[in-house]
Write an enzyme that holds these catalytic residues in place. Sequence first.
Site, PDB file in Angstrom:
ATOM      1  N   ASP A 136       0.864  -1.159   0.000  1.00  0.00           N
ATOM      2  CA  ASP A 136       0.000   0.000   0.000  1.00  0.00           C
ATOM      3  C   ASP A 136       0.920   1.234   0.000  1.00  0.00           C
ATOM      4  O   ASP A 136       2.129   1.102   0.222  1.00  0.00           O
ATOM      5  CB  ASP A 136      -0.871  -0.029   1.264  1.00  0.00           C
ATOM      6  CG  ASP A 136      -1.672   1.237   1.455  1.00  0.00           C
ATOM      7  OD1 ASP A 136      -2.395   1.632   0.523  1.00  0.00           O
ATOM      8  OD2 ASP A 136      -1.566   1.840   2.541  1.00  0.00           O
ATOM      9  N   ASP A 166      -0.241   5.126   1.051  1.00  0.00           N
ATOM     10  CA  ASP A 166      -0.538   6.030   2.165  1.00  0.00           C
ATOM     11  C   ASP A 166      -0.520   5.300   3.497  1.00  0.00           C
ATOM     12  O   ASP A 166      -1.224   4.299   3.675  1.00  0.00           O
ATOM     13  CB  ASP A 166      -1.919   6.681   1.968  1.00  0.00           C
ATOM     14  CG  ASP A 166      -1.860   7.918   1.086  1.00  0.00           C
ATOM     15  OD1 ASP A 166      -0.763   8.472   0.904  1.00  0.00           O
ATOM     16  OD2 ASP A 166      -2.912   8.339   0.593  1.00  0.00           O
TER      17      ASP A 166
END
Length: 206
Positions: free
Chosen positions: A8, A10
Amino acid sequence: MDRPVLFDIDGTLVDSTQVVTTIWREVATRYGVDADPILKVCHGRRDEDVVPEFFSPDLVASVVREIADLELLQADLVEPIRGAASVLNSVTEGRWAVVTSGSRALMTARMRGAGLKIPTVFVAADDVSQGKPHPEGYLLAASQLGVDAMSCVVVEDSPAGVAAGKAAGAAVVALAGTHAPESLMTADVVIENLNELARAIKSLPA
């Protein structure tokens, strides 16, 4: 790290929490919406999936566009998560990807703003019809790497992301920080620092 790793962005590689919080509060206030419930569920999910839960249907398109514009304007106001650069330098080239709930333009800008390298396989919100916690993004990234998702390790920071990785059949390492460790316990391993990632991956079943 030879095992395929799907990151991922953020909260996992890039610290954009302050920017995201500020923008959601600004937009919510403008429309008379309470931002606190939004901030409890927005991390790790696509804006277009979150906005309809809190704004009336006639406002959804304009609010999504407004948030996207503000985020892009402030894309360089981010920092790398501690240990992110060294982790990305340690993974085998061509054996890692990013899977994000943000747009390709925004997330590329944030990665660059944080001084992180951009992978060849980059799955963004634009590339999927269903966002996290649906596994579509992780399944697509694994396919583009030419591997089975079950052979991959997903690295996430949010409950929605952890759920997406598990639904894809991957092993999941959760990075506590954006969310408390107890909210990430469905992951295979929870770590406090990216510098623990290599050891965590080695502890996973093959």
